[in-house]
Design a protein around this motif. Structure first.
Motif, short mmCIF file in Angstrom:
data_model
loop_
_atom_site.label_atom_id
_atom_site.label_comp_id
_atom_site.label_asym_id
_atom_site.label_seq_id
_atom_site.Cartn_x
_atom_site.Cartn_y
_atom_site.Cartn_z
N ILE A 103 0.81 -1.21 0.00
CA ILE A 103 0.00 0.00 0.00
C ILE A 103 0.85 1.27 0.00
O ILE A 103 0.48 2.28 -0.59
N TRP A 104 2.04 1.21 0.63
CA TRP A 104 2.86 2.41 0.64
C TRP A 104 3.42 2.72 -0.76
O TRP A 104 3.58 3.88 -1.11
N ASP A 105 3.66 1.68 -1.56
CA ASP A 105 4.08 1.91 -2.94
C ASP A 105 2.91 2.45 -3.77
O ASP A 105 3.08 3.34 -4.61
N TYR A 106 1.76 1.88 -3.57
CA TYR A 106 0.56 2.30 -4.31
C TYR A 106 0.26 3.78 -4.06
O TYR A 106 0.04 4.55 -5.00
N LEU A 107 0.30 4.19 -2.79
CA LEU A 107 0.02 5.59 -2.46
C LEU A 107 1.19 6.50 -2.82
O LEU A 107 0.98 7.70 -3.07
N GLY A 108 2.40 5.93 -2.86
CA GLY A 108 3.57 6.75 -3.13
C GLY A 108 3.55 7.45 -4.46
O GLY A 108 4.11 8.54 -4.62
N THR A 109 2.89 6.85 -5.46
CA THR A 109 2.82 7.47 -6.79
C THR A 109 1.49 8.16 -7.04
O THR A 109 1.39 9.00 -7.92
N LEU A 110 0.46 7.80 -6.28
CA LEU A 110 -0.86 8.39 -6.51
C LEU A 110 -1.15 9.60 -5.63
O LEU A 110 -2.06 10.38 -5.92
#
Length: 392
Positions: free
Chosen positions: A71-78
């Motif tokens: 989830i931290w990768d997912y939110l990191g770009t969005l």
């Protein structure tokens, strides 16, 4: 045209390859179903002219980022600085359109803009797959939900039949979501609205139609005007109770267990709320209300709903997440991902354009770098591999 004759003609259009016989037979069945639902033969035949199955789509079915990516990768770009700056620019540029959508449907304009940003990067990344190819492919060869995709294909044909869009305009995700805010065809038929007053519902080329339709969707999903989606909270170290979006309880009940807002102040909000722990009790925690559920309904994943909710807050000027994620390999934003790709290119790897979008080539290059450095080969674009490549 009889089904057997249509199969023969369709097979010939695919160069007579026996590998496509099953697809030809399946498409013939789809054609019969379409005609029984009032879709004209000319609409179907024009939409499917020259279409072959794309089996790469089947591989994509098992690799949805909302469910496979930390989830931290997912939110990191969005929800990064770039997205926030772009979103604020769109809020200014389309202020009148967003204000009218907010007034018409009672949905916060920042949330409408956040959906637009997450779904298509404000129209810059709407998807590359033709729905006339992707939907029949998954309907015919998908490992699951075949009937669902058959139904979505029928809905796509009905959009063409009613004159809202031409087949060439219908490009989106492999699963069939398309337009500025990525509506599935059935959702398009049910909830798309005319936002610019031209008498058509065009979520591809009309931004007012797309933004008004998104507001309509969220309103129908239970959006409560003037209410918050939720906020970040602090839970006691000893907390071991219930959590989850659907396990809603009174705010006072959460407060009685020692939970506070992230700044230590008391909990606020009316109605019941759920306690969300997207990375476990050692990561950020959130109290979420009905408006979070409305965002969740758009894609059915907590990571997605959090991206919408957190981006909407940032577009309002609020702070981002205060609690650190439970990882020693922090996520990269889009600018850092571009930096990573440029470093890989400098090392001789072919990763394509350094655009910040991490695809198969970039992941393969990362795995190779990790393997040569004695690290676990994850292919993940994290801070560790960036530091390794940049010599930080």
């Amino acid at each position: 045209m009889y089904k057997s004759a249509y199969v023969a003609l369709f097979s010939l259009s695919l160069f007579g390859s026996p590998a496509y016989a099953d697809f030809a037979s399946c498409v013939a069945g789809l054609r019969s179903s379409a005609l029984s639902q009032g879709i004209s033969a000319s609409t179907f035949d024009n939409a499917m002219s020259g279409i072959e199955p794309d089996m790469k789509i089947i591989e994509l079915m098992d690799n949805q980022p909302e469910f496979k990516t930390p989830i931290w990768d997912y939110l990191g770009t969005l929800v990064d600085d770039e997205k926030i700056a772009d979103g604020k620019a769109m809020l200014r540029k389309y202020s009148a359109t967003l204000a009218s959508a907010e007034e018409r449907y009672g949905v916060d304009r920042h949330t409408i803009a956040a959906v637009w940003g997450v779904e298509s990067d404000f129209g810059k990344a709407g998807g590359k797959f033709s729905l006339m190819q992707s939907l029949p492919t998954v309907a015919c060869f998908g490992k699951r939900r075949n009937e669902y995709f058959r139904s979505e294909f029928m809905s796509a044909l009905k959009i063409i039949e009613r004159g809202d869009l031409e087949p060439i305009k219908m490009r989106g995700s492999w699963a069939g979501a398309f337009g500025h805010t990525q509506f599935m065809p059935s959702t398009y038929l049910r909830l798309a609205v005319d936002g610019d007053g031209d008498g058509r519902r065009d979520l591809v080329d009309s931004i007012p139609d797309a933004l008004h339709s998104t507001a309509n969707y969220l309103a129908k999903a239970g959006w409560q005007t003037g209410s918050s989606w939720g906020y970040e909270v602090r839970i006691p170290d000893s907390y071991s109770g219930t959590s989850g979006r659907t396990n809603k309880q009174a705010v006072s009940s959460w407060a009685s267990r020692g939970i506070t807002k992230i700044d230590g102040s008391g909990l606020t909000g009316s109605g019941n709320a759920g306690l969300l722990l997207p990375a476990g009790k050692d990561g950020p925690a959130f109290l979420v209300f009905k408006n979070y559920d409305a965002a969740y309904s758009y894609n059915g994943a907590d990571s997605y709903a959090l991206a919408i909710s957190l981006l909407s807050d940032r577009l309002k000027g609020k702070q981002g997440i205060q609690t650190e994620w439970p990882t020693d390999d922090l996520p990269l934003n889009r600018n850092e991902r571009r930096e990573l790709q440029r470093a890989l290119i400098a090392k001789g790897y072919d990763v394509g354009e350094p655009d910040g979008a991490v695809g198969a080539k970039t992941r393969a290059a990362i795995k190779d770098v990790e393997g040569k450095s004695g690290l676990p080969q994850t292919g993940r674009p994290g801070s560790k591999v960036l530091k390794l490549l940049s010599g930080r």
